[in-house]
Design an enzyme around this catalytic site. Structure first.
Site, PDB file in Angstrom:
ATOM      1  N   LYS A   1       3.530   6.473   5.468  1.00 27.72           N
ATOM      2  CA  LYS A   1       2.395   5.641   4.922  1.00 27.72           C
ATOM      3  C   LYS A   1       2.751   3.713   5.282  1.00 27.72           C
ATOM      4  O   LYS A   1       4.050   4.021   5.233  1.00 27.72           O
ATOM      5  CB  LYS A   1       1.930   5.776   4.004  1.00 27.72           C
ATOM      6  CG  LYS A   1       1.207   4.153   2.350  1.00 27.72           C
ATOM      7  CD  LYS A   1      -0.141   5.265   3.246  1.00 27.72           C
ATOM      8  CE  LYS A   1      -1.469   4.292   2.740  1.00 27.72           C
ATOM      9  NZ  LYS A   1      -1.264   2.853   3.747  1.00 27.72           N
TER      10      LYS A   1
ATOM     11  N   LYS B   1       0.316   3.760  -2.736  1.00 26.03           N
ATOM     12  CA  LYS B   1      -0.812   4.828  -2.682  1.00 26.03           C
ATOM     13  C   LYS B   1      -0.018   6.336  -2.761  1.00 26.03           C
ATOM     14  O   LYS B   1      -1.204   7.497  -2.603  1.00 26.03           O
ATOM     15  CB  LYS B   1      -1.892   4.699  -1.363  1.00 26.03           C
ATOM     16  CG  LYS B   1      -2.635   3.365  -1.834  1.00 26.03           C
ATOM     17  CD  LYS B   1      -3.086   2.906  -0.179  1.00 26.03           C
ATOM     18  CE  LYS B   1      -3.729   1.364  -0.892  1.00 26.03           C
ATOM     19  NZ  LYS B   1      -4.326   0.593   0.178  1.00 26.03           N
TER      20      LYS B   1
ATOM     21  N   SER C   1      -5.980   3.970   4.457  1.00 26.73           N
ATOM     22  CA  SER C   1      -5.249   3.177   3.328  1.00 26.73           C
ATOM     23  C   SER C   1      -5.864   1.498   2.711  1.00 26.73           C
ATOM     24  O   SER C   1      -6.562   0.617   2.491  1.00 26.73           O
ATOM     25  CB  SER C   1      -4.677   2.072   4.339  1.00 26.73           C
ATOM     26  OG  SER C   1      -3.541   1.482   3.510  1.00 26.73           O
TER      27      SER C   1
ATOM     28  N   SER D   1       0.499  -0.841   0.017  1.00 32.09           N
ATOM     29  CA  SER D   1       0.149  -0.137  -0.094  1.00 32.09           C
ATOM     30  C   SER D   1       0.693   1.208   0.080  1.00 32.09           C
ATOM     31  O   SER D   1       0.363   2.360  -0.245  1.00 32.09           O
ATOM     32  CB  SER D   1      -0.780   0.144   1.550  1.00 32.09           C
ATOM     33  OG  SER D   1      -1.900  -1.098   0.613  1.00 32.09           O
TER      34      SER D   1
END
Length: 380
Positions: A229, A72, A124, A69
């Site tokens: 993140k 992203k 997320s 993720s």
């Protein structure tokens, strides 16, 4: 009047003195005994200073790996650069019920792009990523094409995107270094910085209110944390892109496939802040070069830095800089003070540390007919 050979000698001498001064002023004494034996659990790791993207630490930093993720980050950057935050997105069927972490969007629900971005970065949401991708790119493939073009624009050759959310695909990969460069670019954007540093968020649009909480524990646990993140898939393992700011220096790091992302990140950040300090290499307005001018009432022109140059400097080894002045063309009078005439490149060994525009520190008038006649007479 000095001949051309003597003028060149004056110029070389001036640049030699400048080089020596730079080397002297930036040779810093050690502030503390440091260790580079970090031994993170991550398969790949890197730490960059954000503004210069100078590598402060690396371990297998160019190994191609899946990144889950943390993908992203690029998804959010593309969305911010291509859309208005108040755009209303209708959740398509492709985004409904997507596996993995989710905002739990409803089919046909109308949600602002801003809320989707918070759902993407804070919660997320894999479904938010798909909704954003289809809204901007028409379909996932169209959006990932934008992602890959953006990576190419950054000069990254070891990154390829297939999905906007990081769900596993063997052709979806990056490196710790490439991902850190993407994060540095994203953190230059104030909207992205807000998303990346948000601990809690409540959505304002959609059929229901959603209360989001970041999975990035560093936002609570590490002094000066500014983001960014988390990520996890079975194939990629635990991943984290992280950043923090102390004493005027912001660092951005990545750990991929780590047994303990937050411990690894904390140790790497501690190393960066204890090993490097942000220093002014050249001050705005400082005379840093001397150039020869033709057809002018003066033959030598002082050139000044148009802006400050700052860079991380090792507190144990310092930095010995070699300057190189580069001019686009021969300098001819008249020249106005403040006119950009070239650039100063600073090298630490063979590594280019920084570049700053060079401007005229003074004005030089062109030769008049009277000056020309006086010169000709002087030659008789």
């Amino acid at each position: 009047m000095p001949n051309k050979a003597s003028m060149r000698q004056i110029y070389r001498s001036a640049m030699a003195l400048l080089c020596a001064a730079l080397m002297f002023t930036l040779s810093m004494p050690a502030l503390a005994e440091l260790t580079t034996d970090l031994k993170p659990t991550a398969q790949s790791a890197v730490l960059l200073e954000r503004s210069t993207r100078m590598v402060l630490y690396g371990s297998n930093a160019h190994e191609k790996l899946p990144m889950a993720s943390t993908t992203k980050i690029m998804t959010a950057l593309i969305a911010i650069e291509n859309c208005r935050l108040d755009d209303i997105v209708t959740v398509p069927k492709e985004a409904y019920g997507v596996e993995g972490s989710s905002m739990y969007l409803m089919l046909g629900e109308k949600v602002s792009l801003l809320d989707l971005l918070y759902g993407l970065m804070v919660n997320s949401g894999n479904d938010a990523a798909i909704a954003i991708a289809i809204h901007i790119g028409g379909n996932v493939e169209g959006f990932t094409e934008l992602m890959n073009k953006r990576a190419e624009k950054l000069g990254l050759t070891n990154t390829h995107f297939v999905t906007p959310n990081g769900l596993h695909d063997k052709e979806h990969y990056t490196t710790a270094y490439d991902l850190a460069v993407i994060a540095c670019e994203a953190m230059n954007n104030e909207i992205f910085r807000q998303l990346a540093s948000t601990s809690y968020y409540t959505t304002q649009t959609g059929e229901v209110k959603r209360y989001l909480k970041s999975k990035n524990k560093l936002l609570w646990q590490y002094e000066g944390s500014t983001g960014i993140k988390t990520g996890y898939t079975k194939a990629a393992g635990k991943c984290l892109v992280f950043s923090a700011e102390r004493d005027g220096m912001e660092t951005v790091g990545v750990v991929l496939n780590s047994a303990d992302i937050f411990d690894d990140a904390s140790k790497i950040l501690d190393y960066g802040f204890s090993s490097y300090k942000m220093s002014v290499l050249v001050s705005k307005g400082e005379v840093v070069a001397i150039a020869e001018v033709t057809n002018g009432r003066k033959r030598l022109l002082e050139l000044a830095a148009k802006e400050d140059i700052m860079s991380p400097v090792s507190v144990s080894d310092g930095m010995r800089l070699r300057p190189r002045a580069v001019y686009e063309k021969e300098l001819q009078a008249p020249i106005e003070q403040g006119l950009t005439l070239g650039r100063l490149e600073l090298y630490d060994g063979e590594r280019l540390v920084a570049v700053v525009p060079l401007v005229a520190a003074e004005s030089i008038a062109g030769l008049t007919l009277k000056d020309f006649i006086k010169t000709v007479v002087g030659l008789w």
